[in-house]
Design an enzyme around this catalytic site. Structure first.
Site, short mmCIF file in Angstrom:
data_model
loop_
_atom_site.label_atom_id
_atom_site.label_comp_id
_atom_site.label_asym_id
_atom_site.label_seq_id
_atom_site.Cartn_x
_atom_site.Cartn_y
_atom_site.Cartn_z
N GLU A 113 42.43 33.35 9.76
CA GLU A 113 42.05 33.55 8.25
C GLU A 113 41.50 34.95 8.01
OE1 GLU A 113 40.34 29.54 8.12
OE2 GLU A 113 41.40 29.46 6.19
N GLU A 133 43.75 23.44 11.78
CA GLU A 133 42.76 22.43 11.16
C GLU A 133 43.30 20.89 11.28
OE1 GLU A 133 43.61 25.42 10.36
OE2 GLU A 133 42.00 26.59 9.89
N1 CO8 Z 1 34.30 26.21 17.86
C1 CO8 Z 1 33.32 26.01 18.81
N2 CO8 Z 1 33.52 26.29 20.07
C2 CO8 Z 1 34.81 26.65 20.64
C3 CO8 Z 1 35.68 26.83 19.57
C4 CO8 Z 1 35.59 26.57 18.32
N3 CO8 Z 1 36.44 26.67 17.22
N4 CO8 Z 1 37.03 27.01 20.36
C5 CO8 Z 1 36.26 27.43 21.64
N5 CO8 Z 1 35.25 26.83 21.75
C6 CO8 Z 1 34.44 26.80 22.99
C7 CO8 Z 1 34.81 25.62 23.85
O1 CO8 Z 1 34.06 24.36 23.31
C8 CO8 Z 1 34.31 26.05 25.18
O2 CO8 Z 1 32.86 25.76 25.37
P1 CO8 Z 1 32.33 25.26 26.47
O3 CO8 Z 1 32.30 26.32 27.60
O4 CO8 Z 1 30.71 25.09 26.25
O5 CO8 Z 1 32.84 23.76 27.01
C9 CO8 Z 1 34.56 27.62 25.00
O6 CO8 Z 1 34.64 27.98 23.84
C10 CO8 Z 1 35.74 27.96 25.92
O7 CO8 Z 1 36.90 27.22 25.53
P2 CO8 Z 1 37.99 26.18 26.20
O8 CO8 Z 1 37.20 25.90 27.61
O9 CO8 Z 1 38.31 25.13 25.42
O10 CO8 Z 1 38.92 27.44 26.41
P3 CO8 Z 1 40.62 27.26 26.43
O11 CO8 Z 1 41.04 28.35 27.27
O12 CO8 Z 1 40.82 25.89 27.85
O13 CO8 Z 1 41.20 26.84 25.52
C11 CO8 Z 1 41.65 27.11 23.05
C12 CO8 Z 1 41.17 27.72 24.40
C13 CO8 Z 1 43.05 26.50 23.07
C14 CO8 Z 1 41.55 27.98 22.24
C15 CO8 Z 1 40.66 25.98 22.89
O14 CO8 Z 1 39.32 26.56 23.11
C16 CO8 Z 1 40.71 25.63 21.37
O15 CO8 Z 1 41.72 24.47 20.90
N6 CO8 Z 1 39.81 25.77 20.47
C17 CO8 Z 1 39.71 25.29 19.27
C18 CO8 Z 1 40.64 25.76 18.33
C19 CO8 Z 1 40.55 25.48 16.96
O16 CO8 Z 1 40.81 24.08 16.70
N7 CO8 Z 1 40.12 26.02 16.17
C20 CO8 Z 1 39.90 25.74 14.63
C21 CO8 Z 1 38.69 25.35 14.33
S1 CO8 Z 1 38.47 24.86 12.64
C22 CO8 Z 1 38.59 26.20 11.64
O17 CO8 Z 1 38.69 27.38 12.06
C23 CO8 Z 1 38.57 25.66 10.11
C24 CO8 Z 1 38.32 27.17 9.31
C25 CO8 Z 1 37.72 26.79 8.13
C26 CO8 Z 1 36.32 26.08 7.97
C27 CO8 Z 1 36.07 25.83 6.98
C28 CO8 Z 1 34.58 25.48 6.71
C29 CO8 Z 1 34.31 24.08 6.28
#
Ligand code: CO8
Length: 255
Positions: A113, A133
Site C-alpha cells: 500500500e 490481509e
Molecule cells: N508485523 C510485525 N512484525 C513482523 C511483520 C509484520 N507485518 N512481518 C515480519 N515481522 C517480524 C517477524 O515477527 C520476525 O520477528 P522475530 O524475529 O522477533 O520473530 C521478523 O520480522 C522476521 O520475520 P520472519 O522471521 O517471519 O521472516 P521470514 O523471512 O521467515 O518471513 C515474511 C518473511 C514471509 C514476510 C513473514 O515475515 C510474514 O509473513 N510477515 C507478515 C506479512 C503480513 O502478513 N503482512 C501484512 C500485515 S497486515 C497489513 O499490512 C494490513 C495493512 C492495513 C492495516 C490497517 C490498520 C488497521
C-alpha cells in the site's frame, strides 16, 4: 521529533528515504507514520528537493503493518490506525514532487500500500508482493482496496486480495504493479538515474504532470482535461518558452 525509523539523505536534489527497522522487516507502526508525516511536511517546505525515493533496509521493503502493534486494538482503534496510514500515504500522492518506490524485497500488505501511494515503482528481482490481509482475517486498511484495482484492473486486484497470493517481481510487472524489474545490485543505481532524468526536465512541467494526472484519476476525464488546458497555458511565457526555444536552437534548455 528525531527520526529513528527513517534514514534520510538529501543529495543532488534527491531525498533518499530508507525505512530502517529491519529486525521487524520494516513493519509499519505508529512511530513510522508520525515520522513520515513530519518528513513529508519538511520536504514539502524544501524547494531544493525535486524527487523523493523510498526504499527499505535489509530483505524487506516493508512486510506490512506491524501485527504486534495491531493485535490488541479495538474496533475504533483499528479504524483510527487505518485512517492514520491512509492519510500518510495520501500525503505522498499530494506532494508536488514525484515519489518513487525502490522495492528491494518484501512489499506485503501495508508495504504494498505504501508502494502504491508512490507515483511509480521500480523493483529488484528479489521483491515479493502481496496483500496477505485475508490470511489474518483482515482486509487492507491503507487503501489497497482502492489503489490496487486502479493500477492492475479489477480481476488481478480481486485475485490478489482474495487469495493473498505472494507474487514475484516479473508477475508484478506483467500486471502493471511495477514499471521496471532490475537486478538487486542495480536497483539504487537505476532509480537514481530515473530521478536524475526527471530532474533534467522542466521542473514546473513535472509537478504539473503529477497534479493533472492525479486530479483526472480522482475527479474524472472532463475535470482532468479542463485542468490540463489551464495548466498547459501557464507553461507558455515560462518554462515552455525556454524548452521550445532551446529545441529550435538545437541546445539543451536551462530552466
Ligand atoms: N508485523 C510485525 N512484525 C513482523 C511483520 C509484520 N507485518 N512481518 C515480519 N515481522 C517480524 C517477524 O515477527 C520476525 O520477528 P522475530 O524475529 O522477533 O520473530 C521478523 O520480522 C522476521 O520475520 P520472519 O522471521 O517471519 O521472516 P521470514 O523471512 O521467515 O518471513 C515474511 C518473511 C514471509 C514476510 C513473514 O515475515 C510474514 O509473513 N510477515 C507478515 C506479512 C503480513 O502478513 N503482512 C501484512 C500485515 S497486515 C497489513 O499490512 C494490513 C495493512 C492495513 C492495516 C490497517 C490498520 C488497521
Amino acid at each position: 521529533m528525531e527520526l529513528q525509523i527513517l534514514k534520510v539523505v538529501i543529495n543532488e536534489q534527491i531525498a533518499l528515504v530508507t525505512i530502517s527497522r529491519p529486525e521487524a522487516l520494516n513493519a509499519l507502526n505508529t512511530r513510522f507514520f508520525n515520522e513520515m508525516d513530519q518528513l513529508v511536511a519538511e520536504i514539502n517546505a524544501n524547494p531544493d528537493v525535486r524527487v523523493m525515493i523510498i526504499t527499505g533496509e535489509g530483505k524487506a521493503f516493508v512486510a506490512g503493518a506491524d501485527i504486534a502493534e495491531m493485535v490488541d486494538k479495538t474496533q475504533e482503534e483499528g479504524s483510527d490506525f487505518s485512517r492514520l496510514g491512509q492519510n500518510t500515504f495520501g500525503s505522498l500522492e499530494k506532494m508536488e514532487i514525484p515519489v518513487i518506490a525502490a522495492i528491494n524485497g518484501f512489499a506485503l500488505g501495508g508495504g504494498l500500500e505504501l508502494a502504491m501511494g508512490c507515483d511509480f515503482r521500480i523493483a529488484s528481482t528479489k521483491a515479493k508482493f502481496g496483500q496477505p490481509e485475508v490470511s489474518l482475517g483482515l482486509i487492507p486498511g491503507y487503501a489497497a482496496t482502492q489503489r490496487l484495482p486502479r493500477l492492475t484492473g479489477l480481476g488481478d486486484a480481486l485475485y490478489l486480495l482474495m487469495t493473498a497470493e505472494m507474487i514475484d517481481a516479473n508477475e508484478a510487472l506483467r500486471i502493471g504493479l511495477v514499471q521496471k524489474v532490475v537486478e538487486p545490485e542495480e536497483l539504487m543505481e537505476v532509480v537514481m538515474k530515473i530521478a536524475k532524468t526527471i530532474i533534467s526536465k522542466g521542473p514546473k512541467a513535472v509537478k504539473l504532470i503529477k497534479k493533472v494526472v492525479r486530479k483526472g484519476m480522482l475527479e474524472g476525464f472532463d475535470n482532468g482535461t479542463e485542468l490540463e488546458a489551464l495548466m498547459f497555458g501557464t507553461l507558455f511565457k515560462d518554462e515552455g518558452e525556454k524548452g521550445m526555444k532551446a529545441f529550435l536552437e538545437k541546445r539543451k534548455p536551462e530552466w
